[in-house]
Design a protein around this motif. Structure first.
Motif, PDB file in Angstrom:
ATOM      1  N   TYR A   8     -13.858 -24.568  17.519  1.00 16.86           N
ATOM      2  CA  TYR A   8     -14.688 -25.030  16.419  1.00 16.86           C
ATOM      3  C   TYR A   8     -14.742 -23.929  15.357  1.00 16.86           C
ATOM      4  O   TYR A   8     -14.510 -22.751  15.659  1.00 16.86           O
ATOM      5  CB  TYR A   8     -16.114 -25.317  16.888  1.00 16.86           C
ATOM      6  CG  TYR A   8     -16.301 -26.532  17.757  1.00 16.86           C
ATOM      7  CD1 TYR A   8     -15.307 -27.501  17.896  1.00 16.86           C
ATOM      8  CD2 TYR A   8     -17.499 -26.724  18.440  1.00 16.86           C
ATOM      9  CE1 TYR A   8     -15.499 -28.619  18.697  1.00 16.86           C
ATOM     10  CE2 TYR A   8     -17.696 -27.835  19.240  1.00 16.86           C
ATOM     11  CZ  TYR A   8     -16.697 -28.780  19.369  1.00 16.86           C
ATOM     12  OH  TYR A   8     -16.898 -29.888  20.157  1.00 16.86           O
ATOM     13  N   LEU A  48     -17.630 -29.442   6.099  1.00 21.62           N
ATOM     14  CA  LEU A  48     -16.286 -29.167   6.614  1.00 21.62           C
ATOM     15  C   LEU A  48     -15.188 -29.677   5.697  1.00 21.62           C
ATOM     16  O   LEU A  48     -14.033 -29.271   5.832  1.00 21.62           O
ATOM     17  CB  LEU A  48     -16.115 -29.798   7.998  1.00 21.62           C
ATOM     18  CG  LEU A  48     -16.371 -28.873   9.188  1.00 21.62           C
ATOM     19  CD1 LEU A  48     -16.176 -29.633  10.486  1.00 21.62           C
ATOM     20  CD2 LEU A  48     -15.443 -27.663   9.156  1.00 21.62           C
ATOM     21  N   SER A 105     -17.704 -28.720  13.883  1.00 24.14           N
ATOM     22  CA  SER A 105     -16.586 -29.346  14.582  1.00 24.14           C
ATOM     23  C   SER A 105     -15.986 -30.452  13.736  1.00 24.14           C
ATOM     24  O   SER A 105     -16.706 -31.284  13.175  1.00 24.14           O
ATOM     25  CB  SER A 105     -17.041 -29.909  15.931  1.00 24.14           C
ATOM     26  OG  SER A 105     -18.002 -30.929  15.749  1.00 24.14           O
ATOM     27  N   ARG A 106     -14.671 -30.431  13.626  1.00 21.57           N
ATOM     28  CA  ARG A 106     -13.961 -31.513  12.964  1.00 21.57           C
ATOM     29  C   ARG A 106     -13.867 -32.707  13.924  1.00 21.57           C
ATOM     30  O   ARG A 106     -13.998 -32.554  15.135  1.00 21.57           O
ATOM     31  CB  ARG A 106     -12.560 -31.053  12.562  1.00 21.57           C
ATOM     32  CG  ARG A 106     -12.572 -29.879  11.593  1.00 21.57           C
ATOM     33  CD  ARG A 106     -11.201 -29.247  11.479  1.00 21.57           C
ATOM     34  NE  ARG A 106     -10.299 -30.058  10.687  1.00 21.57           N
ATOM     35  CZ  ARG A 106      -8.997 -29.826  10.580  1.00 21.57           C
ATOM     36  NH1 ARG A 106      -8.447 -28.827  11.267  1.00 21.57           N
ATOM     37  NH2 ARG A 106      -8.229 -30.594   9.829  1.00 21.57           N
ATOM     38  N   SER A 134     -10.411 -26.308  14.530  1.00 21.45           N
ATOM     39  CA  SER A 134     -10.691 -25.630  13.271  1.00 21.45           C
ATOM     40  C   SER A 134      -9.400 -25.455  12.489  1.00 21.45           C
ATOM     41  O   SER A 134      -8.323 -25.255  13.064  1.00 21.45           O
ATOM     42  CB  SER A 134     -11.314 -24.260  13.549  1.00 21.45           C
ATOM     43  OG  SER A 134     -11.325 -23.473  12.367  1.00 21.45           O
ATOM     44  N   ALA A 142     -20.426 -33.117   7.989  1.00 18.21           N
ATOM     45  CA  ALA A 142     -19.041 -33.494   7.695  1.00 18.21           C
ATOM     46  C   ALA A 142     -18.661 -33.103   6.278  1.00 18.21           C
ATOM     47  O   ALA A 142     -17.527 -32.669   6.023  1.00 18.21           O
ATOM     48  CB  ALA A 142     -18.855 -34.998   7.900  1.00 18.21           C
ATOM     49  N   SER A 169     -14.217 -25.348   5.305  1.00 16.44           N
ATOM     50  CA  SER A 169     -13.114 -25.973   6.025  1.00 16.44           C
ATOM     51  C   SER A 169     -12.214 -24.994   6.759  1.00 16.44           C
ATOM     52  O   SER A 169     -11.577 -25.350   7.747  1.00 16.44           O
ATOM     53  CB  SER A 169     -12.261 -26.778   5.038  1.00 16.44           C
ATOM     54  OG  SER A 169     -11.662 -25.901   4.080  1.00 16.44           O
TER      55      SER A 169
END
Length: 459
Positions: free
Chosen positions: A333, A55, A263-264, A269, A52, A60
């Motif tokens: 993603y 991202l 993956s957020r 994405s 996390a 990002s």
């Protein structure tokens, strides 16, 4: 997620948000490490927090990402009104806030990875052996990936493998080659620790093949041609897991071509939102018309991955590799490593070893998917030139590939220079060879006594 798990995950991430960029306050971190590694469930959340954190910054796909910023630094993108002109002109100041983020974000991931590795080695750690091995391999992979990004943006960087603040608060730059040695060590360890399976069939966490794919790239960048060929071949040969898919499906979640994605949480994405032009003038960045013109008109990558819009008589081109501009439903993603790059790596490694025929075969695989004819082996120089072009056609607006390629490839005209000198000097009157490295952030130089006079040349 249980409240306590969320709390511990947040703590292990936020304990890097201190005044020093690569130094962490020890008492709080020791407490968190002992708490986080008290059970399998909480330890799993620590590694989830590591991904996390990736991202949230340079991975990002937004305006602070390597994809966006390095694309502007190369001959790939033109900025809109959304900023980035200093990267486009390669006239970046050391007090640039985005540069500080590009530096500090990877070090956040490195610190978290070091914390996880330390926690897994504690005698009091109540973690199963299988999970201990898995998390250790993942942490080593992310640390290697973070250092790979740092050295290709900044050159020599501090190599920290500890959470000890006494070491991290006063640490000098380490030779890029020594850092590469550590990257290779971490990736080999990850290969041995990780299985070849994806957890829950989601390609968002590192496994053996993810480590192998990055190792192939690292060997290519270091000129270890045989090793690069071997590692890329291992990934390519795993056709039970990795296969080419139609161009419009390459960047979908868990596509057959994806080796590693991120993956957020309940969101697509950010790449499409960054690049796709809506019904207003281009805000962020567009593809240089010269890049678009370099494609064969019959190349399906051009028609599938590039779209144009005309405003006030001007035509703007933008990438549509990612198409989901809305947050949901989630279909895409962030793709970091994929199969096509492995063919490009193997082709280039083979050319440098004189294996021109099989190198041409690798390039032809990509060309056939794009609707183009096979190529035949030519001279070494001609093959390298073709691979350079194919890397543009295949990898544009992905993860700064073009910027890194220009920096690592030798000039065709002047010994000691790079392809960046060949191609960017005609575009930028102020271009200097030293622009291939970004400046070390000013705040890092001021806070770390061992780096006080260690700025990159030209800044």
């Amino acid at each position: 997620m249980q409240p306590k798990i969320l709390l511990y995950t947040t703590l292990i991430i936020t304990m890097v948000s201190c005044k020093k960029i690569v130094a962490i306050d020890p008492p709080k971190s020791e407490l968190v490490i002992n708490t986080v590694f008290s059970s399998d469930a909480i330890a799993e959340q620590a590694i989830a927090g590591l991904y996390a954190s990736l991202l949230a910054g340079y991975a990002s796909g937004d305006l602070t990402s390597i994809t966006y910023l390095a694309g502007l630094s190369s001959d790939e993108l033109i900025p809109g009104s959304g900023g980035g002109i200093d990267f486009y002109n390669n006239a970046i100041l050391s007090n640039n806030a985005v540069i500080s983020t590009l530096w500090s974000d990877p070090y956040k991931e490195i610190y978290i990875a070091n914390s996880i590795l330390k926690g897994l080695n504690l005698q009091t750690t109540n973690i199963s052996q299988t999970l201990r091995q898995q998390l250790s391999g993942e942490a080593r992979f992310v640390r290697a990936f973070s250092y790979f990004c740092l050295i290709n943006l900044f050159g020599d960087v501090p190599l920290t493998l500890t959470t000890d603040y006494n070491i991290n608060e006063n640490i000098a730059r380490t030779s890029k080659e020594v850092v590469y040695d550590q990257i290779i060590t971490d990736l080999k360890d990850a290969q041995n620790l990780l299985s070849g399976d994806y957890i829950k069939n989601e390609r968002v966490r590192a496994n053996k093949w993810v480590a192998t794919a990055l190792l192939a790239r690292v060997y290519l960048y270091r000129g270890q041609w045989s090793d690069a060929e071997i590692q890329a071949s291992a990934v390519i040969g795993n056709n039970a897991t990795f296969n080419f898919c139609p161009l419009d499906k390459v960047f979908l979640m868990n596509s057959n071509e994806a080796i590693w994605q991120l993956s957020r949480v309940d969101a697509n994405s950010a790449d499409a939102a960054t690049f796709v032009i809506s019904a207003t003038n281009p805000v962020n960045a567009t593809i240089r018309p010269s890049v678009v013109a370099s494609f064969d008109p019959a190349d399906k990558r051009k028609t599938s991955w590039i779209t144009s819009r005309t405003y006030n008589g001007n035509t703007y081109y933008y990438p549509t590799k990612y198409k989901a501009t809305e947050v949901t439903p989630v279909t895409e993603y962030t793709t970091i490593l994929r199969l096509a790059e492995q063919y490009l790596i193997r082709a280039e490694a083979r050319v440098w070893q004189g294996k021109l025929t099989v190198a041409a075969s690798d390039i032809s695989v990509l060309r056939r998917r794009a609707g183009l004819a096979n190529i035949t082996a030519s001279t070494k120089e001609a093959m390298l030139a073709m691979i350079e072009k194919e890397r543009v056609f295949e990898l544009f607006t992905e993860w700064g590939h073009r910027w890194f390629d220009l920096k690592r490839s030798p000039s065709l005209t002047i010994a000691g220079n790079t392809r960046a000198d060949d191609l960017l000097k005609p575009l930028e009157k102020s271009w200097q060879s030293t622009d291939t490295l970004y400046p070390i952030p000013l705040d890092q130089l001021l806070k770390d006594p061992a780096m006080a006079n260690a700025q990159n040349p030209g800044y």
